[in-house]
Scaffold this motif. Structure first.
Motif, PDB file in Angstrom:
ATOM      1  N   VAL A  37       0.840  -1.210   0.000  1.00  0.00           N
ATOM      2  CA  VAL A  37       0.000   0.000   0.000  1.00  0.00           C
ATOM      3  C   VAL A  37       0.872   1.256   0.000  1.00  0.00           C
ATOM      4  O   VAL A  37       0.583   2.217  -0.725  1.00  0.00           O
ATOM      5  CB  VAL A  37      -0.963  -0.015   1.206  1.00  0.00           C
ATOM      6  N   VAL A  38       1.937   1.248   0.774  1.00  0.00           N
ATOM      7  CA  VAL A  38       2.832   2.414   0.806  1.00  0.00           C
ATOM      8  C   VAL A  38       3.498   2.616  -0.553  1.00  0.00           C
ATOM      9  O   VAL A  38       3.626   3.748  -1.034  1.00  0.00           O
ATOM     10  CB  VAL A  38       3.873   2.277   1.939  1.00  0.00           C
ATOM     11  N   LEU A  39       3.909   1.523  -1.192  1.00  0.00           N
ATOM     12  CA  LEU A  39       4.517   1.653  -2.514  1.00  0.00           C
ATOM     13  C   LEU A  39       3.506   2.146  -3.546  1.00  0.00           C
ATOM     14  O   LEU A  39       3.847   2.931  -4.433  1.00  0.00           O
ATOM     15  CB  LEU A  39       5.124   0.318  -2.949  1.00  0.00           C
ATOM     16  N   ALA A  72       3.777   5.543  -5.704  1.00  0.00           N
ATOM     17  CA  ALA A  72       3.604   5.587  -7.163  1.00  0.00           C
ATOM     18  C   ALA A  72       2.545   6.617  -7.549  1.00  0.00           C
ATOM     19  O   ALA A  72       2.693   7.335  -8.541  1.00  0.00           O
ATOM     20  CB  ALA A  72       3.227   4.204  -7.682  1.00  0.00           C
ATOM     21  N   PHE A  73       1.480   6.690  -6.775  1.00  0.00           N
ATOM     22  CA  PHE A  73       0.433   7.681  -7.035  1.00  0.00           C
ATOM     23  C   PHE A  73       0.981   9.094  -6.902  1.00  0.00           C
ATOM     24  O   PHE A  73       0.722   9.957  -7.750  1.00  0.00           O
ATOM     25  CB  PHE A  73      -0.738   7.463  -6.085  1.00  0.00           C
ATOM     26  N   ILE A  86      10.646   1.814   2.721  1.00  0.00           N
ATOM     27  CA  ILE A  86      10.055   0.480   2.597  1.00  0.00           C
ATOM     28  C   ILE A  86      11.093  -0.547   2.158  1.00  0.00           C
ATOM     29  O   ILE A  86      11.155  -1.650   2.697  1.00  0.00           O
ATOM     30  CB  ILE A  86       8.858   0.501   1.618  1.00  0.00           C
ATOM     31  N   ILE A  87      11.926  -0.190   1.191  1.00  0.00           N
ATOM     32  CA  ILE A  87      12.968  -1.122   0.757  1.00  0.00           C
ATOM     33  C   ILE A  87      13.942  -1.401   1.889  1.00  0.00           C
ATOM     34  O   ILE A  87      14.346  -2.545   2.115  1.00  0.00           O
ATOM     35  CB  ILE A  87      13.687  -0.573  -0.496  1.00  0.00           C
ATOM     36  N   GLY A  88      14.315  -0.368   2.637  1.00  0.00           N
ATOM     37  CA  GLY A  88      15.212  -0.551   3.778  1.00  0.00           C
ATOM     38  C   GLY A  88      14.611  -1.422   4.865  1.00  0.00           C
ATOM     39  O   GLY A  88      15.281  -2.301   5.416  1.00  0.00           O
TER      40      GLY A  88
END
Length: 86
Positions: free
Chosen positions: A18-20, A24-25, A43-45
């Motif tokens: 959802v955060v990603l 993107a939005f 998020i990736i971290g």
């Protein structure tokens, strides 16, 4: 590898997804590009650190099991009789 609490993992990755999507939005709208980039990096971290900690915990658990069973004798060696034969 055992995964503790499958529901926890599902919720964690759903929130990450959802955060990603939100990032993107934001980037597709052209506003707050730095916020979307920051969200992606966070998020990736977090995902990387979570997986790394799980790998370390699994290795520690495996080493602990190896230490516990190091002197354990199995099979035919256990059945040998230590008494002298006459």
């Amino acid at each position: 590898m055992e995964l503790p609490g499958l529901r926890t993992w599902i919720v964690f990755y759903l929130i990450s997804f959802v955060v990603l999507l939100w990032a993107a939005f934001l980037s597709s709208q052209g506003v707050m590009l730095w916020v979307s980039l920051l969200l992606v990096i966070i998020i990736i971290g977090l995902n990387f650190m979570t997986v790394l900690n799980q790998i370390k915990a699994h290795a520690a658990r495996k080493e602990f099991q190896r230490n516990l069973t190091r002197d354990f004798v199995r099979g035919e060696e256990q059945e040998k009789d230590d008494r002298q034969s006459h």
